[in-house]
Write a protein that holds these residues in place. Structure first.
Motif, mmCIF file in Angstrom:
data_model
loop_
_atom_site.group_PDB
_atom_site.id
_atom_site.type_symbol
_atom_site.label_atom_id
_atom_site.label_comp_id
_atom_site.label_asym_id
_atom_site.label_seq_id
_atom_site.Cartn_x
_atom_site.Cartn_y
_atom_site.Cartn_z
ATOM 1 N N TRP A 48 0.726 -1.353 0.146
ATOM 2 C CA TRP A 48 0.126 -0.021 -0.072
ATOM 3 C C TRP A 48 0.956 1.222 -0.211
ATOM 4 N N ARG A 49 2.084 1.362 0.379
ATOM 5 C CA ARG A 49 2.923 2.475 0.374
ATOM 6 C C ARG A 49 3.265 2.839 -1.138
ATOM 7 N N LEU A 50 3.289 1.717 -2.065
ATOM 8 C CA LEU A 50 3.571 1.837 -3.419
ATOM 9 C C LEU A 50 2.364 2.165 -4.028
ATOM 10 N N THR A 51 1.310 1.638 -3.801
ATOM 11 C CA THR A 51 0.099 1.908 -4.693
ATOM 12 C C THR A 51 -0.232 3.591 -4.235
ATOM 13 N N HIS A 52 -0.032 3.773 -2.820
ATOM 14 C CA HIS A 52 -0.643 5.257 -2.570
ATOM 15 C C HIS A 52 0.454 6.081 -3.476
ATOM 16 N N ALA A 53 1.669 6.138 -3.383
ATOM 17 C CA ALA A 53 2.442 6.693 -4.049
ATOM 18 C C ALA A 53 2.389 6.891 -5.705
ATOM 19 N N ILE A 54 2.107 5.692 -5.949
ATOM 20 C CA ILE A 54 1.796 5.511 -7.615
ATOM 21 C C ILE A 54 0.483 6.500 -8.014
ATOM 22 N N ARG A 55 -0.684 6.216 -7.124
ATOM 23 C CA ARG A 55 -1.818 7.053 -7.441
ATOM 24 C C ARG A 55 -1.492 8.590 -7.447
ATOM 25 N N ASN A 56 -0.829 8.924 -6.560
ATOM 26 C CA ASN A 56 -0.582 10.288 -6.397
ATOM 27 C C ASN A 56 0.351 10.717 -7.617
ATOM 28 N N TRP A 57 1.378 10.039 -7.887
ATOM 29 C CA TRP A 57 2.176 10.208 -8.969
ATOM 30 C C TRP A 57 1.627 10.262 -10.434
ATOM 31 N N GLU A 58 0.724 9.288 -10.663
ATOM 32 C CA GLU A 58 -0.105 9.173 -11.946
ATOM 33 C C GLU A 58 -1.204 10.601 -12.059
ATOM 34 N N THR A 59 -1.603 11.076 -10.872
ATOM 35 C CA THR A 59 -2.837 11.819 -11.193
ATOM 36 C C THR A 59 -2.239 13.404 -10.839
ATOM 37 N N ASN A 60 -1.010 13.506 -10.495
ATOM 38 C CA ASN A 60 -0.442 14.630 -10.727
ATOM 39 C C ASN A 60 0.998 14.758 -11.608
ATOM 40 N N PRO A 61 0.535 15.302 -12.728
ATOM 41 C CA PRO A 61 1.773 15.374 -13.851
ATOM 42 C C PRO A 61 2.790 16.432 -13.563
ATOM 43 N N THR A 62 2.546 17.323 -12.494
ATOM 44 C CA THR A 62 3.628 18.390 -12.292
ATOM 45 C C THR A 62 4.772 17.769 -11.271
ATOM 46 N N ILE B 132 16.655 18.357 -7.000
ATOM 47 C CA ILE B 132 15.367 18.129 -6.639
ATOM 48 C C ILE B 132 15.381 19.430 -5.601
ATOM 49 N N THR B 133 14.209 20.098 -5.606
ATOM 50 C CA THR B 133 14.092 21.273 -5.024
ATOM 51 C C THR B 133 13.199 21.077 -3.495
ATOM 52 N N SER B 134 12.233 20.275 -3.801
ATOM 53 C CA SER B 134 11.317 20.047 -2.708
ATOM 54 C C SER B 134 10.638 18.631 -2.738
ATOM 55 N N LEU B 135 10.154 18.035 -1.903
ATOM 56 C CA LEU B 135 9.679 16.554 -1.951
ATOM 57 C C LEU B 135 8.556 16.292 -0.780
ATOM 58 N N ALA B 136 7.911 15.412 -1.400
ATOM 59 C CA ALA B 136 6.852 14.537 -0.346
ATOM 60 C C ALA B 136 7.190 13.351 0.282
ATOM 61 N N LEU B 137 7.153 12.713 1.393
ATOM 62 C CA LEU B 137 7.738 11.438 1.884
ATOM 63 C C LEU B 137 6.225 10.783 2.202
ATOM 64 N N ALA B 138 6.100 9.667 1.113
ATOM 65 C CA ALA B 138 5.031 8.716 1.438
ATOM 66 C C ALA B 138 5.525 7.593 2.257
ATOM 67 N N VAL B 139 4.737 7.531 3.406
ATOM 68 C CA VAL B 139 5.139 6.158 4.152
ATOM 69 C C VAL B 139 3.801 5.915 5.124
ATOM 70 N N SER B 140 3.799 4.655 5.720
ATOM 71 C CA SER B 140 2.745 4.348 6.487
ATOM 72 C C SER B 140 2.712 5.219 7.595
ATOM 73 N N PRO B 141 1.381 5.522 8.249
ATOM 74 C CA PRO B 141 1.428 6.515 9.286
ATOM 75 C C PRO B 141 2.052 6.143 10.617
ATOM 76 N N LEU C 171 3.676 12.737 3.895
ATOM 77 C CA LEU C 171 2.329 12.141 3.036
ATOM 78 C C LEU C 171 1.985 10.928 3.456
ATOM 79 N N PRO C 172 1.342 10.730 4.604
ATOM 80 C CA PRO C 172 0.889 9.630 5.276
ATOM 81 C C PRO C 172 0.113 8.611 4.339
ATOM 82 N N VAL C 173 0.596 7.308 4.224
ATOM 83 C CA VAL C 173 -0.212 6.630 3.282
ATOM 84 C C VAL C 173 -1.615 6.166 4.058
ATOM 85 N N ALA C 174 -2.717 6.155 2.916
ATOM 86 C CA ALA C 174 -3.902 5.862 3.465
ATOM 87 C C ALA C 174 -4.145 4.565 3.584
#
Length: 204
Positions: A31-45, A106-115, A141-144
């Motif tokens: 779920w860490r990966l699927t959460h990150a991939i969903r965000n990646w695919e829906t945010n082209p920026t 890289i100038t900024s980042l979000a860290l996706a990981v389980s809460p 970016l806590p994983v849902a």
């Protein structure tokens, strides 16, 4: 508790405006990966997706490849970077993340990981940046995932795992492996002072 609370003052909405999305894998938590991939695919920026490798000694370890990520929904592969070498602990993941930030500008980042793991992962990466002399916005970016979901590696839930995370943070702090409360306070003061526009969409 104080450190976790102040980290969570950083709004998750800011993750929509960062340069890179970083996911730290482990414990068989797909779920860490699927959460990150969903965000990646829906945010082209987002320009970069960094996937830190896990611990091959774990029974649920899966080799991270593009084909594996595609099976989880990855379609946009340009800008995706995978840690090739094994990372048996969060410190090795953090060191790789720092190297990628340097190498790719890289100038900024979000860290996706389980809460349940968020505080330790955030503090470890922040400490690695501090040691390297690098300072940049990092948004949690806590994983849902439900807190009673069994972790595949052990069957434990977030409720079970939080006490161990707290003990590790305290032990790691004594060894200089995670950012101290004072370092977190200084970092967040800097972040809110210099990058408020990233964190809020309307003036306060």
């Amino acid at each position: 508790m104080k450190v976790l609370t102040v980290i969570l003052t950083l709004p998750q909405s800011a993750a929509d405006h960062v340069d890179a999305l970083v996911v730290a894998t482990g414990q068989g938590e797909e779920w860490r990966l699927t959460h990150a991939i969903r965000n990646w695919e829906t945010n082209p920026t987002l320009r970069h997706l960094l996937v830190a490798n896990g611990n091959p000694d774990e029974e649920t370890y899966v080799e991270i490849t593009l084909d594996y990520l595609r099976s989880l929904g990855l379609r946009r592969i340009n800008g995706v970077y995978i840690q090739a070498e094994p990372a048996p602990n969060t410190g090795l993941q953090a060191a790789w993340i720092v190297d990628q930030v340097h190498a790719r500008g890289i100038t900024s980042l979000a860290l996706a990981v389980s809460p349940y793991h968020l505080a330790r992962a955030y503090l470890t990466v922040l400490r690695a940046f501090t040691r390297s002399g690098l300072r940049l916005p990092m948004v949690p970016l806590p994983v849902a995932v439900p807190p009673d979901a069994p972790v595949p590696e052990t069957g434990a839930t977030a409720y079970d795992l939080v006490p161990g995370e707290i003990k590790r943070i305290l032990n790691y702090m004594d060894n200089g492996w995670v950012a101290t409360p004072e370092e977190v306070q200084q970092y967040l003061q800097w972040l809110w002072r210099h990058h408020r526009a990233l964190l809020v969409t309307t003036p306060i």
